[in-house]
Motif scaffolding. Structure first.
Motif, short mmCIF file in Angstrom:
data_model
loop_
_atom_site.label_atom_id
_atom_site.label_comp_id
_atom_site.label_asym_id
_atom_site.label_seq_id
_atom_site.Cartn_x
_atom_site.Cartn_y
_atom_site.Cartn_z
N GLU A 1 0.83 -1.20 0.00
CA GLU A 1 0.00 0.00 0.00
C GLU A 1 0.86 1.25 0.00
N ALA A 2 1.90 1.25 0.83
CA ALA A 2 2.78 2.43 0.92
C ALA A 2 3.48 2.71 -0.39
N THR A 3 4.06 1.69 -1.00
CA THR A 3 4.80 1.93 -2.24
C THR A 3 3.85 2.29 -3.38
N ASP A 4 2.67 1.73 -3.41
CA ASP A 4 1.69 2.07 -4.44
C ASP A 4 1.27 3.53 -4.33
N ILE A 5 0.97 3.98 -3.11
CA ILE A 5 0.55 5.36 -2.88
C ILE A 5 1.68 6.32 -3.23
N LEU A 6 2.92 5.96 -2.89
CA LEU A 6 4.07 6.82 -3.21
C LEU A 6 4.34 6.85 -4.71
N GLU A 7 4.16 5.73 -5.38
CA GLU A 7 4.34 5.69 -6.84
C GLU A 7 3.31 6.59 -7.52
N LEU A 8 2.07 6.54 -7.06
CA LEU A 8 1.03 7.41 -7.62
C LEU A 8 1.36 8.88 -7.37
N ARG A 9 1.86 9.19 -6.19
CA ARG A 9 2.25 10.57 -5.87
C ARG A 9 3.42 11.01 -6.74
N LYS A 10 4.38 10.13 -6.92
CA LYS A 10 5.55 10.44 -7.74
C LYS A 10 5.14 10.83 -9.16
N HIS A 11 4.11 10.18 -9.67
CA HIS A 11 3.65 10.44 -11.04
C HIS A 11 2.57 11.52 -11.11
N GLY A 12 2.29 12.17 -9.98
CA GLY A 12 1.33 13.27 -9.97
C GLY A 12 -0.12 12.87 -9.97
N HIS A 13 -0.42 11.62 -9.64
CA HIS A 13 -1.82 11.17 -9.61
C HIS A 13 -2.55 11.62 -8.34
N HIS A 14 -1.78 12.08 -7.36
CA HIS A 14 -2.36 12.73 -6.18
C HIS A 14 -1.28 13.60 -5.55
N THR A 15 -1.73 14.55 -4.75
CA THR A 15 -0.79 15.44 -4.05
C THR A 15 -1.02 15.39 -2.54
N LYS A 16 -1.66 14.35 -2.08
CA LYS A 16 -1.98 14.22 -0.66
C LYS A 16 -0.71 13.94 0.13
N PRO A 17 -0.57 14.57 1.30
CA PRO A 17 0.62 14.31 2.11
C PRO A 17 0.67 12.87 2.58
#
Length: 179
Positions: free
Chosen positions: A109-125
């Motif tokens: 879950e952590a790596t998936d959420i960070l990968e999505l953030r890395k690609h700009g799919h979310h900007t949530k802290p």
């Protein structure tokens, strides 16, 4: 805020459950909603109990094959078809994310959420609550990825490592200007 927490459903030692209870109490007293995997077992139960006892709301997102472990006294319970849908629904409902101690599912879950953030799919802290140094190795690996050019964004823009529950919640509240 709706705060998504990824964490273990295992029964764990007090060195993990104590800080988890502290974080849950802070979350509940702050009037926040816990968005979590919906389980009524292990550390997930500890956090949900603490949030409920401190006056917070509970929004569970279970998955069909684990529905028998779902908590029954939530303010809202969503049942996803599979783990991928569960992660997507949790992220969709969250204003911020906290990764607590856990096993393979939590790491996924952590790596998936960070990968999505890395690609700009979310900007949530995103905060990793590094209870008892549990994520020291991961923190070091992320630093190496950053230092050696594997991350397109600086590590500090992707994730914040908090050593204590109060620091984790403070980071989220500051991100939203609610502090």
């Amino acid at each position: 805020m709706n705060i998504c927490v990824f964490l273990s459903a295992a029964d764990l030692d007090e060195r993990y459950t104590g800080p988890a209870r502290q974080f849950a109490e802070l979350l509940g007293k702050g009037g926040h909603t816990l968005v979590w995997g919906g389980s009524d077992a292990g550390l997930m139960k500890v956090v949900a109990d603490g949030v409920r006892e401190a006056g917070g709301r509970l929004l569970g997102v279970s998955v069909e094959f684990l529905a028998q472990f779902a908590r029954t006294d939530t303010d809202e319970m969503v049942v996803a078809r599979d783990l991928a849908e569960r992660k997507a629904r949790m992220l969709e409902r969250a204003d911020g994310i906290v990764v607590m101690v856990g096993g393979m599912g939590t790491l996924d879950e952590a790596t998936d959420i960070l990968e999505l953030r890395k690609h700009g799919h979310h900007t949530k802290p995103v905060v990793v609550l590094n209870t008892a140094g549990f994520y020291d190795g991961l923190k070091e690996q992320f630093r190496r990825m950053d230092d050696e050019g594997f991350l397109p964004l600086p590590l500090t823009e992707l994730v914040f490592f908090a050593e204590e529950p109060v620091g984790a919640l403070a980071y989220l509240e500051e991100s939203f200007g609610t502090r």
